[in-house]
Design an enzyme around this catalytic site. Structure first.
Site, PDB file in Angstrom:
ATOM      1  CE  LYS A 192      -4.112   1.956   0.278  1.00 35.09           C
ATOM      2  NZ  LYS A 192      -5.120   1.898  -0.812  1.00 35.09           N
ATOM      3  CG  ASP A 248      -4.749 -13.080   8.107  1.00 39.38           C
ATOM      4  OD1 ASP A 248      -4.895 -14.316   8.063  1.00 39.38           O
ATOM      5  OD2 ASP A 248      -5.475 -12.321   8.774  1.00 39.38           O
TER       6      ASP A 248
END
Ligand code: IPM
Ligand code: MG
Length: 360
Positions: A192, A248
């Site tokens: 990000k 995850d």
């Protein structure tokens, strides 16, 4: 004869049931391939808390460290939800990953032809998908400090620290590039970097490490876009490398391409000798003891152990083929059952069928 010492951490909920089926298949491997496994069980999670008032007893860590590999079922149960965060079962999972320095988590998402109709997505979108997610496992916001909840100016403030050291990014980058070299030489790094400083560093280090792997094509993608692209056109991906929390989330998402969380195996590796192998699903306490859950994720995790810890790709292939054969004969546990012509079987029966095919 090759002998391997395997620690079995069954954990909570359905953990013992799925580990039992992996053991069944490994016993078939013993017969077929003339290797020997010495299994030793140790407690982790809620069951360890019940016995020792800690979810990760030191002796469990010691047993793992004295083993060649670890097979883990799952941890957690609602009955421990009111425990303080420090002794929650999930803490043990993070603790064992850290204690064994398992920084590299490989999570393959492979759509078996037999199951391309099990996904909620159109089968033309998912058929042929074969993605390897390389998730960093011992850093990021999972372990960063400072962390906590405190009162600031009369209200509670909760915070965690998303943090990576260059050395941590570098070592996972090498695992990812080496994985890509063994596959289609295409690596997508997910971050990000448009918002997070830690991601800007991640990207910088990925670019640097890429210079050592000129044959690999490296691309970068923001995590929000990656989440969208995984659903829109999953076949564009080969190897994905990302941090702990993004990995995850994206690996659970990828499991739905495959059709069921019950199909996804994982390997957690360090640069030392011990690897830990576990299904990516949780402990599903509501299904415990009902003989309904899918053991394939754990069986394929044991297969990954043969490949990654013991360099026995032949045994990996044998187990993987056994799974495909059983599926092609129409056997399904309830999570992947879609069609009345299929044969619905329970956890133990699925393990029996796969073990039989390994020996055959
Ligand atoms: C996983 C799980 C764990 C994680 C939880 C149970 C702590 O979701 O292995 O993906 O977040 O890593
Ligand atoms: Mg998860």
């Amino acid at each position: 004869m090759m002998e391997y010492k395997i620690a079995l951490l069954e954990g909570d909920g359905i953990g013992p049931e799925v580990v039992a089926e992996a053991v069944k298949v490994l016993l078939a491997v013993e017969k077929k391939f003339g290797v020997r496994f010495n299994f030793e069980k140790a407690l982790i999670g809620g069951c360890a808390y019940d016995e020792y008032k800690t979810p990760l007893p030191q002796q469990t860590i010691d047993i793992c460290k004295a083993s060649d590999a670890v097979i883990l079922g799952a941890v957690g149960d609602w009955k421990y939800d009111m425990l303080p965060p420090d002794v929650r079962p999930e803490k043990a999972l993070l603790g064992i990953r850290k204690a064994l320095n398992l920084f590299a988590n490989l999570r393959p998402a492979i759509v078996y032809d037999e199951l391309s109709s099990s996904s909620t997505l159109k089968s033309e979108v998912v058929s042929g998908v074969d993605i390897m997610i390389v998730r960093e496992l011992t850093g990021d916001v999972y372990f960063g400090t400072p962390r906590g909840i405190e009162v600031v100016n009369g209200e509670k403030v909760g915070y965690n620290n998303m943090i990576y050291k260059e050395s941590e990014i570098e070592r996972i980058a090498h695992v990812a590039f080496q994985t890509a070299m063994k596959r289609n030489k295409k690596l997508c790094s997910v971050d990000k970097a448009n918002v997070l400083d830690v991601s800007r560093l991640w990207r910088e280090v990925m670019e640097r490490v890429a210079k050592s792997y000129p044959e690999v094509t490296l691309s970068h993608m923001y995590v929000d876009n990656a989440a969208m692209q995984l659903i829109r056109d999953p076949k564009q991906f080969d190897v994905i490398v990302t941090g702990n929390i993004f990995g995850d989330i994206l690996s659970d998402e990828a499991s739905m391409l495959v059709g069921s969380l019950g199909m996804l195996a994982s390997a957690s590796l360090s640069d030392g000798k011990i690897g830990m192998y576990e299904p990516i699903h949780g402990s599903a306490p509501d299904l415990r003891g009902k003989d309904v859950v899918n053991p394939i994720a754990t069986i394929l995790s044991a297969a990954m152990m043969m490949k990654y810890s013991f360099s026995r790709s032949d045994i990996y292939d044998s187990i993987d083929n056994a799974v495909k054969l059983v599926l092609s004969e129409g056997y399904r546990t309830q999570d992947i059952y879609t069609d009345a012509v299929q044969k619905l079987v329970g956890t133990a029966k699925m393990g029996d069928l796969i073990a039989e095919k390994v020996i055959a």
